[in-house]
Design an enzyme around this catalytic site. Sequence first.
Site, PDB file in Angstrom:
ATOM      1  N   ASP A 106       3.172  -1.280 -42.434  1.00 13.19           N
ATOM      2  CA  ASP A 106       3.451  -0.345 -43.399  1.00 13.19           C
ATOM      3  C   ASP A 106       2.285  -0.793 -44.651  1.00 13.19           C
ATOM      4  O   ASP A 106       1.837  -1.819 -44.603  1.00 13.19           O
ATOM      5  CB  ASP A 106       4.790  -0.561 -44.355  1.00 13.19           C
TER       6      ASP A 106
HETATM    7  N1  URA Z   1       8.898  -3.317 -39.987  1.00 14.65           N
HETATM    8  C1  URA Z   1       8.758  -2.934 -41.196  1.00 14.65           C
HETATM    9  O1  URA Z   1       9.869  -2.609 -41.999  1.00 14.65           O
HETATM   10  N2  URA Z   1       7.631  -2.773 -41.991  1.00 14.65           N
HETATM   11  C2  URA Z   1       6.401  -3.088 -41.012  1.00 14.65           C
HETATM   12  O2  URA Z   1       5.307  -2.920 -41.621  1.00 14.65           O
HETATM   13  C3  URA Z   1       6.629  -3.630 -39.911  1.00 14.65           C
HETATM   14  C4  URA Z   1       7.894  -3.822 -39.320  1.00 14.65           C
END
Ligand code: URA
Length: 237
Positions: A106
């Site tokens: 993310d």
């Molecule tokens: N889980 C999440 O919520 N975000 C990420 O970036 C990776 C795993």
Amino acid sequence: MAQERLDKLLSSTGRWSRREVKELIRQGRVWVDGVPARRPEEKCEPGAAGLTVDGERVDCAPFVYLMLHKPAGLVSATEDPRQPTVLELLPQHLRRVGLFPAGRLDKDTEGLLLLTNDGPLAHRLLAPRHHVDKTYFVRVDGELDGADAAAFAAGMMLEDGLACLPAGLEVLEQPDTALVTLHEGKYHQIKRMLAARGKPVVYLKRLTMGPIMLDPALERGEWRPLSAEEVAALRQA
Ligand code: URA
């Protein structure tokens, strides 16, 4: 295999820019088949055993593999019309070799991101059938406990319909922190799982992906090429 210019070949390893290759050649540190190279335009076969820098064989495989310590604030994409992407952290010569992130983080997640232009390997790593484990350090708003670990281990069914495979959650000394291990990679998975436990994520960082561990020497925003051993381990993962 078609021959390539030395500067192109050596800079495609991610270890040197074209300017640095030029300088290495000028200093007589690049040798081809036992003879010092004299010009960056000289050609050599990508897999040639006789290409050395400072006496050490350089493996100019046709693919590039990098590990990046992704900082928050960049998207894991090759281009985006509105937001900066992780590729912007790379020097120009590496932005032109078709690298893409093998697996996304993310925008606000930090940590290990692999970048490669080896499509088949990336595809294999990400395919659910071969899925490699990933571990994350997480901090939540709240206190984690054994019940959270048990819920993760049992495999959670979220209200939004996401059925999660059993996952690991090891609460660390500070109870708002944990190590989470996923055996799959669904959109916002850790955030959704912990939100469902009433303990929203406030910080998330990926530490490992299969056999590859984020190099502690890399500061946020820094990257390095994977070693030959790391690439071999990924191929076997
Ligand atoms: N889980 C999440 O919520 N975000 C990420 O970036 C990776 C795993």
